[in-house]
Design a protein around this motif. Sequence first.
Motif, short mmCIF file in Angstrom:
data_model
loop_
_atom_site.label_atom_id
_atom_site.label_comp_id
_atom_site.label_asym_id
_atom_site.label_seq_id
_atom_site.Cartn_x
_atom_site.Cartn_y
_atom_site.Cartn_z
N MET A 1 1.39 -7.28 -5.50
CA MET A 1 1.22 -6.29 -6.07
C MET A 1 1.85 -5.27 -5.42
O MET A 1 1.58 -4.68 -4.30
CB MET A 1 -0.21 -5.98 -6.27
CG MET A 1 -0.78 -4.92 -7.27
SD MET A 1 -2.42 -4.75 -7.74
CE MET A 1 -3.08 -4.17 -5.90
N ALA A 2 2.63 -4.31 -6.26
CA ALA A 2 3.22 -2.80 -5.84
C ALA A 2 2.17 -2.10 -5.51
O ALA A 2 1.07 -2.00 -6.11
CB ALA A 2 4.29 -2.49 -6.58
N VAL A 3 2.59 -0.73 -4.99
CA VAL A 3 1.69 0.20 -4.64
C VAL A 3 1.20 0.91 -5.95
O VAL A 3 0.12 1.38 -5.89
CB VAL A 3 2.29 1.38 -3.73
CG1 VAL A 3 3.49 2.09 -4.46
CG2 VAL A 3 1.41 2.37 -3.08
N ASP A 4 1.93 0.81 -7.05
CA ASP A 4 1.50 1.39 -8.24
C ASP A 4 0.45 0.47 -9.17
O ASP A 4 0.14 0.73 -10.38
CB ASP A 4 2.60 1.90 -9.18
CG ASP A 4 3.46 0.84 -9.53
OD1 ASP A 4 3.37 -0.46 -9.03
OD2 ASP A 4 4.76 1.06 -10.41
N GLY A 5 0.31 -0.74 -8.70
CA GLY A 5 -0.71 -1.65 -9.37
C GLY A 5 0.39 -2.80 -10.30
O GLY A 5 -0.46 -3.40 -10.95
N THR A 6 1.62 -2.41 -10.29
CA THR A 6 2.38 -3.76 -10.78
C THR A 6 2.35 -5.03 -10.19
O THR A 6 2.70 -4.90 -9.01
CB THR A 6 3.98 -3.10 -10.99
OG1 THR A 6 3.75 -1.97 -11.65
CG2 THR A 6 4.48 -4.05 -11.86
N LEU A 7 1.96 -6.03 -10.99
CA LEU A 7 1.98 -7.57 -10.33
C LEU A 7 3.17 -7.75 -10.73
O LEU A 7 3.71 -8.00 -11.68
CB LEU A 7 0.91 -8.28 -11.13
CG LEU A 7 -0.64 -7.92 -10.60
CD1 LEU A 7 -1.68 -8.94 -11.36
CD2 LEU A 7 -0.85 -8.18 -9.27
N TYR A 8 4.05 -8.56 -9.74
CA TYR A 8 5.23 -9.20 -9.65
C TYR A 8 5.05 -10.57 -9.53
O TYR A 8 4.36 -11.08 -8.28
CB TYR A 8 6.22 -8.54 -8.62
CG TYR A 8 6.85 -7.26 -9.03
CD1 TYR A 8 7.66 -7.07 -10.21
CD2 TYR A 8 6.36 -6.06 -8.38
CE1 TYR A 8 8.18 -5.68 -10.35
CE2 TYR A 8 6.69 -4.69 -8.90
CZ TYR A 8 7.81 -4.52 -9.78
OH TYR A 8 8.14 -3.36 -10.31
N VAL B 1 0.82 -1.34 -0.07
CA VAL B 1 0.05 0.10 -0.05
C VAL B 1 0.76 1.01 0.03
O VAL B 1 0.24 2.39 -0.16
CB VAL B 1 -0.97 0.05 1.28
CG1 VAL B 1 -1.97 -1.07 1.09
CG2 VAL B 1 -0.14 -0.17 2.41
N THR B 2 2.14 1.22 0.30
CA THR B 2 3.08 2.15 -0.01
C THR B 2 4.65 1.77 -0.28
O THR B 2 4.68 0.67 0.40
CB THR B 2 3.14 3.08 1.10
OG1 THR B 2 4.15 4.18 1.14
CG2 THR B 2 3.38 2.55 2.63
N ASP B 3 5.45 2.38 -0.84
CA ASP B 3 6.71 2.15 -1.05
C ASP B 3 7.69 2.98 -0.06
O ASP B 3 8.73 2.70 0.09
CB ASP B 3 7.18 2.30 -2.34
CG ASP B 3 7.22 3.63 -2.87
OD1 ASP B 3 6.48 4.60 -2.23
OD2 ASP B 3 7.61 3.92 -3.99
N ARG B 4 6.87 3.82 1.06
CA ARG B 4 7.79 4.63 1.89
C ARG B 4 7.80 3.63 2.81
O ARG B 4 7.00 2.80 3.32
CB ARG B 4 6.81 5.99 2.24
CG ARG B 4 7.06 7.16 1.58
CD ARG B 4 6.74 7.06 0.06
NE ARG B 4 6.82 8.22 -0.53
CZ ARG B 4 6.73 8.48 -1.84
NH1 ARG B 4 6.25 7.42 -2.56
NH2 ARG B 4 6.53 9.89 -2.28
N CYS B 5 8.85 4.13 3.83
CA CYS B 5 9.11 3.64 5.20
C CYS B 5 9.88 4.50 6.15
O CYS B 5 10.59 5.28 5.61
CB CYS B 5 9.88 2.19 5.05
SG CYS B 5 10.20 1.35 6.42
N ASP B 6 9.74 4.37 7.46
CA ASP B 6 10.29 5.07 8.23
C ASP B 6 11.61 4.74 8.73
O ASP B 6 12.22 5.37 9.67
CB ASP B 6 9.30 5.55 9.48
CG ASP B 6 8.79 4.27 10.16
OD1 ASP B 6 9.02 3.25 9.77
OD2 ASP B 6 8.31 4.68 11.30
N LEU B 7 12.03 3.54 8.23
CA LEU B 7 13.36 2.86 8.76
C LEU B 7 14.13 2.75 7.26
O LEU B 7 13.45 3.02 6.11
CB LEU B 7 13.14 1.52 9.35
CG LEU B 7 12.34 1.59 10.59
CD1 LEU B 7 12.31 0.13 11.26
CD2 LEU B 7 12.81 2.55 11.63
#
Length: 332
Positions: free
Chosen positions: A268-275, A25-31
């Motif tokens: 599924m990545a946050v941008d809707g790309t299925l890996y 749901v996001t590729d951001r992280c606080d770590l």
Amino acid sequence: MDTIASCSALIDRFGRRVSYLRLSVTDRCDLRCSYCMPKGFKGFEEPGNWLRFEEITRVVAAFSRMGVGRVRLTGGEPLLRRGLPQLVSQLAALPEVQDISLSTNATQLQKHANSLRAAGVRRINVSLDSLDRACMEKITGRDSLAGIMAGLQAGKQAGFDPIKLNMVVMRGVNDHEIARMAQFCFDEGFILRLIEAMPMGDTGRNSQYQDIGPLREQLVRQFDLLPSAAELGGGPARYWETRDGKGKLGFISPISQHFCASCNRVRMAVDGTLYMCLGQEQKFELRPLLRAGIGDAELEQAIRAAIELKPERHEFNERRQQIVRFMSQTGG
């Protein structure tokens, strides 16, 4: 939007049934864990390219109609996505979705545990690679241990069950702490899972890989463990348990003893790309189709076409340099 009846299961070219969707749901992280995302990384996806909650729900609904009943929310750090309990509620309302779980670093869990539990998350996996404050700061890039511990306690109080702790084992970094971590989990009622670092991007390749096979043998002897037949979430871990059945250890060995023949998932990545595979480059982009107004029947056909791309196995051992994307960009 057209409506359709439930369809047959998703079966790939190698006869494996896909029943599990890992959803970033996001590729951001606080770590900035050393094996996941490099320090100073700026290549995040533009928020305008993130799938909206209604788009995510459409995709999950399509998967669920084809027999995918398990959904795990991942990131980056999923608790950084605003309004996440709202998405959980939407997914929990889908009749075919049987299990919603969450992978988190737990730094934000103290604030969100109760709302996520009420929305429909039942199980959580928490990344915790050390019980030593200085070691965690070295691995994660910040003084994170106290916040994670507070999150774990909040998770227990909220009623998540089970709570699994994921420990990426790194030679010369935290491998000396494994027995201590196991005892901590036995005492607290958590399930420890030891994971081999995967060579994804420079961060993954530079982590000090440790074969967990010898460690498993050592722990089996030390804690008098027995093989467990427990099915704990449909993932790849192989579990062992104490003789009273109260303590469990899981081992995930994608490099030394891969489990590709039984792989039941896509990401599924946050941008809707299925890996289709962590160790291969096959992918399928759903966002352009969703934003072009694709119908439900066509969406299911697109997902089936994506599943046809799923490879037989990863090639981490043979072609360690081929995956340049980081784990945080794929979805954990």
